[in-house]
Design an enzyme around this catalytic site. Sequence first.
Site, mmCIF file in Angstrom:
data_model
loop_
_atom_site.group_PDB
_atom_site.id
_atom_site.type_symbol
_atom_site.label_atom_id
_atom_site.label_comp_id
_atom_site.label_asym_id
_atom_site.label_seq_id
_atom_site.Cartn_x
_atom_site.Cartn_y
_atom_site.Cartn_z
ATOM 1 N N ILE A 102 0.838 -1.186 0.000
ATOM 2 C CA ILE A 102 0.000 0.000 0.000
ATOM 3 C C ILE A 102 0.879 1.244 0.000
ATOM 4 O O ILE A 102 1.987 1.238 0.542
ATOM 5 C CB ILE A 102 -0.974 -0.021 1.217
ATOM 6 C CG1 ILE A 102 -1.984 1.128 1.161
ATOM 7 C CG2 ILE A 102 -0.237 -0.075 2.533
ATOM 8 C CD1 ILE A 102 -3.133 0.996 2.172
ATOM 9 N N CYS A 103 0.390 2.303 -0.657
ATOM 10 C CA CYS A 103 1.017 3.613 -0.657
ATOM 11 C C CYS A 103 2.457 3.553 -1.166
ATOM 12 O O CYS A 103 2.723 3.019 -2.229
ATOM 13 C CB CYS A 103 0.918 4.214 0.747
ATOM 14 S SG CYS A 103 1.440 5.936 0.876
ATOM 15 N N GLY A 104 3.408 4.062 -0.404
ATOM 16 C CA GLY A 104 4.798 4.130 -0.833
ATOM 17 C C GLY A 104 5.411 2.788 -1.161
ATOM 18 O O GLY A 104 6.343 2.700 -1.969
ATOM 19 N N THR A 106 4.145 0.586 -2.925
ATOM 20 C CA THR A 106 3.910 0.303 -4.341
ATOM 21 C C THR A 106 5.035 0.886 -5.193
ATOM 22 O O THR A 106 5.420 0.299 -6.203
ATOM 23 C CB THR A 106 2.547 0.841 -4.821
ATOM 24 O OG1 THR A 106 2.513 2.268 -4.685
ATOM 25 C CG2 THR A 106 1.396 0.210 -4.040
ATOM 26 N N ALA A 153 -2.757 -0.929 -3.182
ATOM 27 C CA ALA A 153 -3.759 0.077 -2.817
ATOM 28 C C ALA A 153 -3.061 1.402 -2.588
ATOM 29 O O ALA A 153 -1.849 1.447 -2.335
ATOM 30 C CB ALA A 153 -4.527 -0.346 -1.566
#
Length: 197
Positions: A102-104, A106, A153
Amino acid sequence: MTRKIVHLAVYDTQADWETGHATAHLAQNGFTVRAVGLTTEPVTTMGGLRIQPDLALDALDPADSALLILPGASLWDTGDKLAPFARAARAFLDAGVPVAAICGATAGLAREGLLDDRAHTSAVSFYLEATGYRGGERYVEADAVTDRDLITAGPTEPVAFAREIFARLGVYEGEQLDAWYRLFHDSDPTAYEILSA
């Protein structure tokens, strides 16, 4: 699912809010959540919480895990310190063990080339484009995306992120999965009855 251990990556500056729904409900449904750090030295989250890892990354074996969860963190965007976690994600995916980022995180997976041939999402498409990855045409505008064993996500979607994890691990299915999401994402009180039945 025979392996009931989920590994949560922990590192300095990690975003506290991104994995709480997932880990809490996994723990309530028979899974053991173990924290894995670069080392076993304590880390400090964005929110100032201190976490003591259960094991160091070099001791992590995909064969011992049902899932690796990679939260976002400022460190994903300030150098290569967390790159070993992206390499661990590659080892998990190569072994057929799911990874949820999720977030960073990715962006870390994008740099590792793990998003080049999988549908995925993140905060926004240009965030991943800045990594120089080759998977831009596979970017999906969605709350959360699952492609094979990889879940992704954006930072504002911890509930959708958890939903995809639960679906992949069979924690909740069908009507129950939908009810869980409606309860925690939409505050739909009618969903509680289905979950508590």
